[in-house]
Enzyme design. Structure first.
Site, PDB file in Angstrom:
ATOM      1  N   SER A 154       8.131 -35.291 -19.925  1.00  0.00           N
ATOM      2  CA  SER A 154       8.724 -36.329 -20.763  1.00  0.00           C
ATOM      3  C   SER A 154       7.790 -37.525 -20.774  1.00  0.00           C
ATOM      4  O   SER A 154       7.049 -37.753 -19.812  1.00  0.00           O
ATOM      5  CB  SER A 154      10.093 -36.754 -20.204  1.00  0.00           C
ATOM      6  N   TYR A 182      14.967 -40.135 -13.086  1.00  0.00           N
ATOM      7  CA  TYR A 182      14.483 -39.206 -14.106  1.00  0.00           C
ATOM      8  C   TYR A 182      12.992 -39.423 -14.350  1.00  0.00           C
ATOM      9  O   TYR A 182      12.219 -38.456 -14.424  1.00  0.00           O
ATOM     10  CB  TYR A 182      15.270 -39.410 -15.401  1.00  0.00           C
TER      11      TYR A 182
END
Length: 256
Positions: free
Chosen positions: A147, A160
């Site tokens: 990501s 995250y």
């Protein structure tokens, strides 16, 4: 001509985790469209949303598999089943992932462990398990779904972010060790992509406006095919000299 790049995956087999929806579904379809037979890692093997039939309609084999990546025994068994059914495994896409949000000062340990296990631990051990088969065959490509969060700091998403940064660095480590076996390992790192998983957040006008502003070059939300196309490229011979890399699919977010 032999000196032209080939994106054709005919005769190859792939396994995609988290294949039921979003980027996993788009990736499974893109790999099949490029010629690969595809094993579908699904938490609920009975709920593939018609994906199996859609791949078979392309003339490719599709193999739905019960595969919760948090259950490593089940997930590794699914890899073994894919190898047994297809005869070999050429491509592994570690797509399943996610996490929860919260300020670092209040983030609970159980949610920390959940995010790390989902994004980091599963990627490591599924790559390890499939990689042993690829090493023995002296051929293979592993693509991890990272990501842009692994390259920037997103408020409220520290765990995250750090987990996706770990995936990116893990990619380098695997690639360096396994290059001698002709096993390539790369990472694809998307920005906000239009999927079921981002629909709720992007429905907030203020949030959407901020995202569009931060996607500094293209100023639009990405589409799943714009990520799956990069996966197909990295799985193909056209990327035969690329390993240990993270390719950002972020519309320019991290460029400014």
């Amino acid at each position: 001509m032999s000196d032209l790049p080939s994106f054709d995956l005919t005769g190859r087999t792939a396994l995609v985790t988290g294949a039921a929806r979003g980027l996993g579904r788009a990736t499974a379809l893109a790999l099949a469209a490029a010629g690969a037979d595809v094993a579908l890692g699904l938490r609920d093997v009975a709920a593939d949303g018609g994906l199996t039939a859609e791949i078979e309609a392309m003339g490719r084999r599709a193999l739905p598999l019960a595969m919760d990546v948090l259950d490593l025994k089940q997930a590794c068994s699914a890899i073994d089943t894919a190898i047994a059914q297809f005869g070999h495994l050429d491509i592994l896409v570690n797509n399943a992932g996610g996490g929860t949000e919260g300020p670092v000062e209040d983030f609970p340990e159980d949610e920390f462990d959940f995010t790390i296990n989902l994004n980091v631990k599963s990627t490591f051990f599924l790559s390890q398990h499939a990689g042993r088969h690829m090493i023995a065959r002296k051929s293979g490509a592993i693509i991890n779904m990272g990501s842009q969060a692994g390259s920037i700091a997103l408020p409220g998403e520290a765990i995250y972010c750090l987990s996706k940064a770990a995936v990116g660095h893990m990619t380098k480590c695997f690639a360096v060790e396994w290059g001698q076996h002709n096993v390539r390992v790369n990472c694809v790192a998307p920005t906000f992509i239009r999927t079921d998983g981002t629909a709720e957040a992007l429905s907030d006008p203020d949030f959407r406006a901020d995202v569009l502003d931060r996607i500094a070059a293209l100023h639009r939300i990405g589409e799943p095919k714009e990520v799956s196309g990069v996966v197909v490229f990295l799985a193909s011979d056209a990327a035969s000299m690329i390993t240990g890399q993270t390719i950002l699919v972020d519309g320019g977010w991290t460029a400014r």
